[in-house]
Design a protein around this motif. Structure first.
Motif, PDB file in Angstrom:
ATOM      1  N   LEU A 110      11.416  29.952  86.355  1.00 56.52           N
ATOM      2  CA  LEU A 110      13.225  29.543  85.846  1.00 56.52           C
ATOM      3  C   LEU A 110      13.926  28.904  84.944  1.00 56.52           C
ATOM      4  N   LEU A 111      13.612  27.381  85.852  1.00 52.78           N
ATOM      5  CA  LEU A 111      12.979  25.931  84.879  1.00 52.78           C
ATOM      6  C   LEU A 111      12.068  26.012  83.434  1.00 52.78           C
ATOM      7  N   ARG A 112      11.106  26.832  83.388  1.00 51.28           N
ATOM      8  CA  ARG A 112      10.150  26.336  82.135  1.00 51.28           C
ATOM      9  C   ARG A 112      11.235  27.239  81.174  1.00 51.28           C
ATOM     10  N   LEU A 113      11.784  28.095  81.724  1.00 51.33           N
ATOM     11  CA  LEU A 113      12.396  29.710  80.348  1.00 51.33           C
ATOM     12  C   LEU A 113      13.481  28.529  79.432  1.00 51.33           C
ATOM     13  N   ILE A 114      14.163  28.095  80.519  1.00 47.30           N
ATOM     14  CA  ILE A 114      15.319  27.013  80.480  1.00 47.30           C
ATOM     15  C   ILE A 114      15.288  25.961  78.551  1.00 47.30           C
ATOM     16  N   ASN A 115      13.443  25.365  79.200  1.00 52.70           N
ATOM     17  CA  ASN A 115      13.353  24.541  77.895  1.00 52.70           C
ATOM     18  C   ASN A 115      12.555  25.325  77.271  1.00 52.70           C
ATOM     19  N   ARG A 116      11.591  25.999  77.320  1.00 51.12           N
ATOM     20  CA  ARG A 116      11.248  27.105  76.454  1.00 51.12           C
ATOM     21  C   ARG A 116       9.893  26.561  76.647  1.00 51.12           C
ATOM     22  N   LEU A 117       9.505  26.103  77.517  1.00 51.06           N
ATOM     23  CA  LEU A 117       7.546  25.793  78.487  1.00 51.06           C
ATOM     24  C   LEU A 117       7.163  27.248  78.056  1.00 51.06           C
ATOM     25  N   SER A 118       7.709  28.271  78.490  1.00 51.12           N
ATOM     26  CA  SER A 118       7.698  29.279  78.893  1.00 51.12           C
ATOM     27  C   SER A 118       8.353  30.076  77.963  1.00 51.12           C
ATOM     28  N   GLU A 119       8.764  31.787  77.721  1.00 51.74           N
ATOM     29  CA  GLU A 119       9.172  32.816  77.293  1.00 51.74           C
ATOM     30  C   GLU A 119       9.337  34.085  77.797  1.00 51.74           C
ATOM     31  N   THR A 120      11.045  33.948  78.114  1.00 47.06           N
ATOM     32  CA  THR A 120      11.427  35.092  78.689  1.00 47.06           C
ATOM     33  C   THR A 120      11.314  36.232  77.948  1.00 47.06           C
ATOM     34  N   ASP A 121      10.736  37.410  78.762  1.00 45.84           N
ATOM     35  CA  ASP A 121      10.315  39.047  78.345  1.00 45.84           C
ATOM     36  C   ASP A 121      11.123  39.852  77.778  1.00 45.84           C
ATOM     37  N   SER A 122      12.699  39.485  78.018  1.00 44.27           N
ATOM     38  CA  SER A 122      14.350  39.941  77.833  1.00 44.27           C
ATOM     39  C   SER A 122      14.949  39.120  78.429  1.00 44.27           C
ATOM     40  N   GLY A 123      16.292  38.876  78.036  1.00 47.18           N
ATOM     41  CA  GLY A 123      17.299  38.375  78.098  1.00 47.18           C
ATOM     42  C   GLY A 123      17.278  37.673  77.301  1.00 47.18           C
ATOM     43  N   ILE A 124      18.366  36.480  77.350  1.00 46.95           N
ATOM     44  CA  ILE A 124      18.703  35.635  76.078  1.00 46.95           C
ATOM     45  C   ILE A 124      18.738  34.351  77.021  1.00 46.95           C
ATOM     46  N   ILE A 125      19.206  33.477  76.793  1.00 51.34           N
ATOM     47  CA  ILE A 125      19.386  32.212  76.926  1.00 51.34           C
ATOM     48  C   ILE A 125      20.433  31.365  76.067  1.00 51.34           C
ATOM     49  N   LEU A 126      21.278  30.751  76.530  1.00 54.76           N
ATOM     50  CA  LEU A 126      22.230  29.907  75.380  1.00 54.76           C
ATOM     51  C   LEU A 126      22.869  28.472  76.237  1.00 54.76           C
ATOM     52  N   LEU A 127      22.489  28.400  75.006  1.00 52.99           N
ATOM     53  CA  LEU A 127      22.997  26.490  75.115  1.00 52.99           C
ATOM     54  C   LEU A 127      23.886  26.025  74.634  1.00 52.99           C
ATOM     55  N   LYS A 128      24.951  26.308  75.127  1.00 55.04           N
ATOM     56  CA  LYS A 128      26.715  25.479  74.271  1.00 55.04           C
ATOM     57  C   LYS A 128      26.440  27.236  73.080  1.00 55.04           C
ATOM     58  N   GLY A 129      26.352  28.397  74.568  1.00 51.40           N
ATOM     59  CA  GLY A 129      26.915  29.421  73.220  1.00 51.40           C
ATOM     60  C   GLY A 129      25.716  29.818  71.821  1.00 51.40           C
ATOM     61  N   ASN A 130      24.637  29.264  71.984  1.00 48.08           N
ATOM     62  CA  ASN A 130      23.505  28.693  70.759  1.00 48.08           C
ATOM     63  C   ASN A 130      22.702  29.890  71.732  1.00 48.08           C
ATOM     64  N   ASP A 131      22.182  30.498  71.046  1.00 48.23           N
ATOM     65  CA  ASP A 131      20.522  30.928  71.448  1.00 48.23           C
ATOM     66  C   ASP A 131      19.496  29.870  71.415  1.00 48.23           C
ATOM     67  N   ILE A 132      18.609  30.096  72.564  1.00 49.89           N
ATOM     68  CA  ILE A 132      18.305  28.949  72.352  1.00 49.89           C
ATOM     69  C   ILE A 132      16.715  28.837  72.140  1.00 49.89           C
ATOM     70  N   ARG A 133      16.410  30.080  71.212  1.00 46.38           N
ATOM     71  CA  ARG A 133      15.134  30.279  70.047  1.00 46.38           C
ATOM     72  C   ARG A 133      16.013  29.835  69.002  1.00 46.38           C
ATOM     73  N   SER A 134      17.436  29.090  68.442  1.00 51.28           N
ATOM     74  CA  SER A 134      17.426  29.100  67.381  1.00 51.28           C
ATOM     75  C   SER A 134      17.284  27.733  67.417  1.00 51.28           C
ATOM     76  N   TYR A 135      16.885  26.862  68.492  1.00 55.46           N
ATOM     77  CA  TYR A 135      16.685  25.583  68.290  1.00 55.46           C
ATOM     78  C   TYR A 135      15.419  25.247  68.061  1.00 55.46           C
ATOM     79  N   VAL A 136      15.031  24.565  67.125  1.00 48.03           N
ATOM     80  CA  VAL A 136      13.037  23.722  67.165  1.00 48.03           C
ATOM     81  C   VAL A 136      13.098  23.589  68.199  1.00 48.03           C
ATOM     82  N   PRO A 137      12.301  24.019  69.107  1.00 48.83           N
ATOM     83  CA  PRO A 137      11.545  23.793  70.574  1.00 48.83           C
ATOM     84  C   PRO A 137      11.751  22.425  70.756  1.00 48.83           C
ATOM     85  N   MET A 138      11.456  21.113  69.622  1.00 47.58           N
ATOM     86  CA  MET A 138      11.344  20.132  70.329  1.00 47.58           C
ATOM     87  C   MET A 138      12.542  19.214  70.868  1.00 47.58           C
TER      88      MET A 138
END
Lengths: 250, 222
Positions: free
Chosen positions: B55-83
């Motif tokens: 669960l923690l690894r999904l939140i900082n994208r060390l791993s990828e979700t299979d489905s669903g969405i994670i939002l940081l301040k309302g923005n999809d974490i995939r919209s951020y540069v991973p670094m």
């Protein structure tokens, strides 16, 4: 007459070694490798014979073919990494050509097929050996140091920084045999080119000078090839989102 | 009420586990939902293998979700540069890893990488690392000291969220309570949002905050 004797002696030795190696379960492998080596080297000799009659540019496709086969061998050793084949061929070719050209530019070797093919093959072969060792170790290091790499990634480091220590270790390990050989050059062993030149009646000083120039260039070619290969292979271990791929050590 | 800082919606994740030399696909998180407010402390409990670390690894994208969405301040974490995402969402692992070099080298890693303005001395003081340890070889430290270094190193990035994956499980009882206190003090001082994974019920009770249990791939109130 001499060649018939040498070939017969080789066949005899291959059979003898294979018979002995059966107890280790590698008898078949030795027969196969020995036969391949014999056939391949005879084909090469025939090709060089033919090339003597052809214009000089015919040598280059032969070198490219050698580099392609060397690249494929290294690629196989890497466990067939994604995009690994072109990267391996590119690294070995560039490093070999880069270190080979000066020998002809400064006139150490005449620009003739008889010199281009054998010297090119030494560079390509050594670059292949060093690259194969380097990529194998690099992959092993990445698998074993997954926790360290992910700690780097979790701090926002790019994959090339996260895997930097593994890359360094891969290159270092691959170069250790060459460094040891260099240290013992002339003491423990007399390398192939010098031996060949001495057997051919060349002046020992001339043979030694050419050998050391070749030796250091071969070392440099191995270092450049393995650096290029490992550098361009790093992406294959990570996803586009800078995640260490799950098949790497979990 | 503080604004929602982190939100997970319908998150599912399968992992592959080796069973009798075969890789078996197992669903570890199943349509999981979670809302964490700014500055909130959430403890997540669960049995071993229940998916807490995943669960923690999904939140900082060390791993990828299979489905669903994670939002940081309302923005999809995939919209951020991973670094950049990982700079904002720091993580402290169960087994601390000290990078080659001195403690100072370790603490300055994030500062060099991201050009932050946190001083090494401030970081070491805040995390209880004595000044005379700064030039020591980080590889020679005790596990407790290494964990302090890894907490300080993560804080060097000035994260807004801190993910703690059983940060005290490899420590003795004294070091455990010291690190607990340190993290709780830091959370208050820096208004950090913290997700703290633990398998110990007693620790979760000591820490306080919102207590959740990960069971059969979903989060429930403890």
């Amino acid at each position: 007459m001499l060649e018939v004797l040498a070939i017969a002696f080789t066949v005899f030795l291959v059979i003898l070694s294979a018979a002995y190696a059966r107890r280790f379960g590698i008898g078949k492998e030795i027969i196969l490798a020995g036969t391949r080596a014999l056939v391949q080297i005879l084909i090469l000799a025939s090709i060089i014979l033919i090339l003597f009659q052809k214009p000089l540019y015919w040598s280059f496709p032969i070198l490219i073919m050698m580099a392609a086969i060397a690249g494929y061998t290294t690629y196989s050793r890497s466990g067939k990494l994604e995009k690994g084949l072109p990267v391996a061929i590119f690294s070995i070719t560039i490093a070999s050509i880069l270190m080979l050209i000066p020998f002809f530019l400064v006139g150490i070797f005449p620009v003739e097929a008889r010199y281009i093919i054998p010297s090119g093959s030494i560079f390509i072969g050594n670059a292949m050996n060093v690259s194969s060792l380097a990529i194998d170790r690099y992959k092993g290091e990445i698998k074993n140091r997954r926790a360290e790499i992910e700690t780097y990634l979790a701090l926002g480091a790019r994959p090339e920084i996260a895997a930097g220590a593994c890359l360094k270790q891969g290159i270092l390990s691959a170069l250790i045999p060459s460094i040891d050989n260099m240290k013992n050059l002339g003491i423990v062993w007399i390398p192939g080119v010098m031996t060949g030149m001495l057997l051919g009646g060349a002046d020992p000083m001339e043979a030694a000078s050419i050998q050391i120039a070749l030796f250091t260039s071969i070392f440099a070619a191995g270092m450049i090839a393995s650096n290029l290969l490992l550098h361009f292979s790093t992406d294959s271990f990570f996803t586009k989102a800078a995640q260490l791929k799950e098949d790497m050590g979990q | 009420m503080n604004p929602v800082h982190l939100e997970l919606k319908n998150v599912s994740k399968n992992v592959f586990r080796r069973v009798n030399n075969n890789m078996v696909r197992t669903q570890i998180l199943s349509n999981l939902d979670l809302k964490v407010n700014k500055g909130e402390l959430v403890t997540i409990m669960g049995a071993s293998g229940s998916g807490k670390s995943t669960l923690l690894r999904l939140i900082n994208r060390l791993s990828e979700t299979d489905s669903g969405i994670i939002l940081l301040k309302g923005n999809d974490i995939r919209s951020y540069v991973p670094m950049e995402l990982r700079r904002r969402i720091g993580m402290v692992f169960q087994v601390p890893v000290a990078f080659k070099g001195s403690v100072r080298d370790n603490l300055s890693f994030g500062i060099k990488l991201w050009g932050g303005n946190t001083g090494i001395e401030t970081l070491s003081r805040d995390t209880g690392i004595p000044g005379n340890l700064l030039d020591a070889d980080a590889g020679q430290l005790s596990t407790g000291e290494k964990q302090r270094v890894s907490i300080a190193r993560a804080l060097g990035n000035q994260p807004e969220i801190l993910l703690l994956d059983e940060p005290t499980s490899s420590l003795d009882a004294v070091s455990e309570q010291r690190i607990e206190k340190l993290l709780l003090d830091l959370q208050k001082e820096r208004d950090l949002t913290i997700l703290w994974v633990t398998h110990e019920k007693e620790q979760a009770q000591r820490i306080g905050g919102k207590r959740l249990i990960l069971r059969e791939g979903r989060l429930e109130h403890a």
